[in-house]
Scaffold this motif. Structure first.
Motif, PDB file in Angstrom:
ATOM      1  N   MET A  44      93.335  -3.589 104.460  1.00  0.00           N
ATOM      2  CA  MET A  44      92.286  -2.578 104.272  1.00  0.00           C
ATOM      3  C   MET A  44      92.723  -1.553 103.240  1.00  0.00           C
ATOM      4  N   LYS A  45      93.997  -1.181 103.243  1.00  0.00           N
ATOM      5  CA  LYS A  45      94.509  -0.242 102.249  1.00  0.00           C
ATOM      6  C   LYS A  45      94.319  -0.820 100.847  1.00  0.00           C
ATOM      7  N   GLU A  46      94.637  -2.098 100.690  1.00  0.00           N
ATOM      8  CA  GLU A  46      94.459  -2.768  99.402  1.00  0.00           C
ATOM      9  C   GLU A  46      92.989  -2.748  98.979  1.00  0.00           C
ATOM     10  N   ARG A  47      92.093  -3.056  99.912  1.00  0.00           N
ATOM     11  CA  ARG A  47      90.657  -3.071  99.606  1.00  0.00           C
ATOM     12  C   ARG A  47      90.155  -1.688  99.219  1.00  0.00           C
ATOM     13  N   LEU A  48      90.593  -0.671  99.947  1.00  0.00           N
ATOM     14  CA  LEU A  48      90.162   0.689  99.644  1.00  0.00           C
ATOM     15  C   LEU A  48      90.642   1.144  98.271  1.00  0.00           C
ATOM     16  N   LEU A  49      91.891   0.824  97.951  1.00  0.00           N
ATOM     17  CA  LEU A  49      92.420   1.208  96.639  1.00  0.00           C
ATOM     18  C   LEU A  49      91.707   0.464  95.516  1.00  0.00           C
ATOM     19  N   GLN A  50      91.363  -0.803  95.742  1.00  0.00           N
ATOM     20  CA  GLN A  50      90.596  -1.553  94.748  1.00  0.00           C
ATOM     21  C   GLN A  50      89.217  -0.934  94.562  1.00  0.00           C
ATOM     22  N   ALA A  51      88.571  -0.611  95.655  1.00  0.00           N
ATOM     23  CA  ALA A  51      87.237  -0.010  95.579  1.00  0.00           C
ATOM     24  C   ALA A  51      87.281   1.334  94.865  1.00  0.00           C
ATOM     25  N   LYS A  52      88.314   2.105  95.148  1.00  0.00           N
ATOM     26  CA  LYS A  52      88.448   3.426  94.523  1.00  0.00           C
ATOM     27  C   LYS A  52      88.628   3.315  93.011  1.00  0.00           C
ATOM     28  N   SER A  53      89.300   2.263  92.559  1.00  0.00           N
ATOM     29  CA  SER A  53      89.578   2.121  91.129  1.00  0.00           C
ATOM     30  C   SER A  53      88.423   1.468  90.357  1.00  0.00           C
ATOM     31  N   ARG A  54      87.437   0.946  91.064  1.00  0.00           N
ATOM     32  CA  ARG A  54      86.296   0.334  90.373  1.00  0.00           C
ATOM     33  C   ARG A  54      85.528   1.377  89.582  1.00  0.00           C
ATOM     34  N   GLU A  55      85.081   0.952  88.429  1.00  0.00           N
ATOM     35  CA  GLU A  55      84.287   1.847  87.605  1.00  0.00           C
ATOM     36  C   GLU A  55      82.822   1.470  87.615  1.00  0.00           C
ATOM     37  N   GLU A  56      82.513   0.307  88.131  1.00  0.00           N
ATOM     38  CA  GLU A  56      81.120  -0.137  88.199  1.00  0.00           C
ATOM     39  C   GLU A  56      80.789  -0.527  89.621  1.00  0.00           C
ATOM     40  N   GLY A  57      79.534  -0.513  89.924  1.00  0.00           N
ATOM     41  CA  GLY A  57      79.070  -0.916  91.243  1.00  0.00           C
ATOM     42  C   GLY A  57      77.848  -1.800  91.098  1.00  0.00           C
ATOM     43  N   ILE A  58      77.230  -2.089  92.215  1.00  0.00           N
ATOM     44  CA  ILE A  58      75.997  -2.857  92.191  1.00  0.00           C
ATOM     45  C   ILE A  58      74.914  -2.017  92.854  1.00  0.00           C
ATOM     46  N   PRO A  59      73.674  -2.252  92.484  1.00  0.00           N
ATOM     47  CA  PRO A  59      72.592  -1.493  93.100  1.00  0.00           C
ATOM     48  C   PRO A  59      72.544  -1.719  94.616  1.00  0.00           C
ATOM     49  N   PHE A  60      72.108  -0.711  95.328  1.00  0.00           N
ATOM     50  CA  PHE A  60      72.041  -0.755  96.780  1.00  0.00           C
ATOM     51  C   PHE A  60      71.229  -1.947  97.271  1.00  0.00           C
ATOM     52  N   GLU A  61      70.081  -2.187  96.648  1.00  0.00           N
ATOM     53  CA  GLU A  61      69.221  -3.308  97.057  1.00  0.00           C
ATOM     54  C   GLU A  61      69.945  -4.642  96.901  1.00  0.00           C
ATOM     55  N   GLU A  62      70.730  -4.777  95.836  1.00  0.00           N
ATOM     56  CA  GLU A  62      71.490  -6.007  95.617  1.00  0.00           C
ATOM     57  C   GLU A  62      72.572  -6.179  96.692  1.00  0.00           C
ATOM     58  N   ALA A  63      73.183  -5.089  97.074  1.00  0.00           N
ATOM     59  CA  ALA A  63      74.203  -5.147  98.132  1.00  0.00           C
ATOM     60  C   ALA A  63      73.569  -5.590  99.444  1.00  0.00           C
ATOM     61  N   LEU A  64      72.405  -5.055  99.761  1.00  0.00           N
ATOM     62  CA  LEU A  64      71.700  -5.461 100.974  1.00  0.00           C
ATOM     63  C   LEU A  64      71.382  -6.949 100.956  1.00  0.00           C
ATOM     64  N   GLU A  65      70.953  -7.433  99.810  1.00  0.00           N
ATOM     65  CA  GLU A  65      70.627  -8.862  99.680  1.00  0.00           C
ATOM     66  C   GLU A  65      71.862  -9.725  99.874  1.00  0.00           C
ATOM     67  N   LYS A  66      72.986  -9.323  99.263  1.00  0.00           N
ATOM     68  CA  LYS A  66      74.218 -10.091  99.399  1.00  0.00           C
ATOM     69  C   LYS A  66      74.712 -10.113 100.844  1.00  0.00           C
ATOM     70  N   LEU A  67      74.448  -9.043 101.566  1.00  0.00           N
ATOM     71  CA  LEU A  67      74.851  -8.974 102.958  1.00  0.00           C
ATOM     72  C   LEU A  67      73.842  -9.623 103.909  1.00  0.00           C
ATOM     73  N   GLY A  68      72.714 -10.037 103.339  1.00  0.00           N
ATOM     74  CA  GLY A  68      71.681 -10.642 104.170  1.00  0.00           C
ATOM     75  C   GLY A  68      70.913  -9.627 104.985  1.00  0.00           C
ATOM     76  N   ILE A  69      70.911  -8.393 104.508  1.00  0.00           N
ATOM     77  CA  ILE A  69      70.187  -7.311 105.190  1.00  0.00           C
ATOM     78  C   ILE A  69      69.016  -6.918 104.313  1.00  0.00           C
ATOM     79  N   ARG A  70      67.848  -7.027 104.868  1.00  0.00           N
ATOM     80  CA  ARG A  70      66.660  -6.634 104.083  1.00  0.00           C
ATOM     81  C   ARG A  70      65.851  -5.650 104.905  1.00  0.00           C
ATOM     82  N   PRO A  71      65.472  -4.529 104.287  1.00  0.00           N
ATOM     83  CA  PRO A  71      64.701  -3.507 105.019  1.00  0.00           C
ATOM     84  C   PRO A  71      63.325  -3.994 105.421  1.00  0.00           C
TER      85      PRO A  71
END
Length: 71
Positions: A44-71
């Motif tokens: 988890m420490k590795e994942r958090l540090l990777q996430a912190k160093s990211r400079e780009e992200g994905i749109p919220f709607e795209e994240a929901l789709e990838k997780l199989g969560i749709r409003p």
């Protein structure tokens, strides 16, 4: 934060049994506890540090789709 902002609650014998703290301080404490908990796991420490160093992200709607969560 000043000690005067923290209120001690005592039982009938005068022994301190709890405290009342301002919500701002409580949120800081909870945040630190959560971070401590997450950093106990090396993975988890590795994942958090990777996430912190990211400079780009994905749109919220795209994240929901990838997780199989749709409003």
């Amino acid at each position: 934060m000043a000690d005067s902002e923290v209120q001690y609650v005592s039982d009938e014998t005068g022994q301190p049994v709890s405290v009342i703290v301002p919500i701002k301080l409580w949120r800081e404490i909870e945040s630190e506890r959560e971070t401590d908990y997450l950093l106990r796991s090396a993975k988890m420490k590795e994942r958090l540090l990777q996430a912190k160093s990211r400079e780009e992200g994905i749109p919220f709607e795209e994240a929901l789709e990838k997780l199989g969560i749709r409003p």
